[in-house]
Design an enzyme around this catalytic site. Structure first.
Site, mmCIF file in Angstrom:
data_model
loop_
_atom_site.group_PDB
_atom_site.id
_atom_site.type_symbol
_atom_site.label_atom_id
_atom_site.label_comp_id
_atom_site.label_asym_id
_atom_site.label_seq_id
_atom_site.Cartn_x
_atom_site.Cartn_y
_atom_site.Cartn_z
ATOM 1 N N ASP A 162 40.972 37.903 35.892
ATOM 2 C CA ASP A 162 40.985 39.349 35.711
ATOM 3 C C ASP A 162 41.751 39.997 36.854
ATOM 4 O O ASP A 162 41.734 39.513 37.987
ATOM 5 C CB ASP A 162 39.559 39.909 35.697
ATOM 6 C CG ASP A 162 38.756 39.435 34.494
ATOM 7 O OD1 ASP A 162 39.338 38.804 33.587
ATOM 8 O OD2 ASP A 162 37.544 39.706 34.468
ATOM 9 N N LEU A 163 42.411 41.109 36.569
ATOM 10 C CA LEU A 163 43.177 41.826 37.588
ATOM 11 C C LEU A 163 42.258 42.825 38.289
ATOM 12 O O LEU A 163 42.361 44.029 38.125
ATOM 13 C CB LEU A 163 44.380 42.521 36.941
ATOM 14 C CG LEU A 163 45.491 42.980 37.867
ATOM 15 C CD1 LEU A 163 45.948 41.868 38.800
ATOM 16 C CD2 LEU A 163 46.666 43.473 37.057
ATOM 17 N N HIS A 164 41.323 42.289 39.083
ATOM 18 C CA HIS A 164 40.380 43.124 39.839
ATOM 19 C C HIS A 164 40.915 43.297 41.258
ATOM 20 O O HIS A 164 42.081 43.019 41.533
ATOM 21 C CB HIS A 164 38.972 42.529 39.798
ATOM 22 C CG HIS A 164 38.904 41.104 40.240
ATOM 23 N ND1 HIS A 164 38.979 40.731 41.560
ATOM 24 C CD2 HIS A 164 38.806 39.955 39.525
ATOM 25 C CE1 HIS A 164 38.902 39.415 41.652
ATOM 26 N NE2 HIS A 164 38.804 38.913 40.425
ATOM 27 N N ALA A 165 40.080 43.766 42.186
ATOM 28 C CA ALA A 165 40.524 44.156 43.526
ATOM 29 C C ALA A 165 41.272 43.067 44.287
ATOM 30 O O ALA A 165 42.332 43.323 44.856
ATOM 31 C CB ALA A 165 39.328 44.642 44.343
ATOM 32 N N ALA B 192 44.714 42.158 42.660
ATOM 33 C CA ALA B 192 45.564 43.354 42.705
ATOM 34 C C ALA B 192 46.074 43.583 44.125
ATOM 35 O O ALA B 192 47.241 43.918 44.334
ATOM 36 C CB ALA B 192 44.795 44.577 42.207
#
Length: 87
Positions: free
Chosen positions: A17-20, A23
């Site tokens: 997932d493109l989480h903190a 990113a």
């Protein structure tokens, strides 16, 4: 002789997932290059240097995203950024 900035594009399937954390890693990697780099997911396109914008896309593992770079080091930028995304 005028120089023409390079442009390149790659589609990547996210490995997470493109989480903190990813990113932030993506934005930090992009900062090392002079090329303008964007990431597209669905109908939205954001600047890769903006962690909040990347997280706001809501891209998840297994989804396809498209990286686009324009500039003198576009190919190198996409190679490095693809590696961060798992592509």
């Amino acid at each position: 002789m005028p120089s023409k900035a390079g442009a390149d594009e790659r589609t990547i399937v996210l490995s997470e997932d493109l989480h903190a954390r990813p990113a932030s890693a993506l934005a930090q990697t992009a900062a090392a290059f002079t090329s303008a780099v964007t990431l597209s997911y669905g109908s939205r396109t954001v600047d890769v240097r903006s962690v909040l914008s990347l997280m706001g896309l809501g891209a998840t593992s297994g989804q396809s995203v498209t990286l686009r770079a324009t500039g003198d080091d576009a190919a190198e930028a996409l190679t490095a950024l693809s590696a961060v995304l798992g592509g």
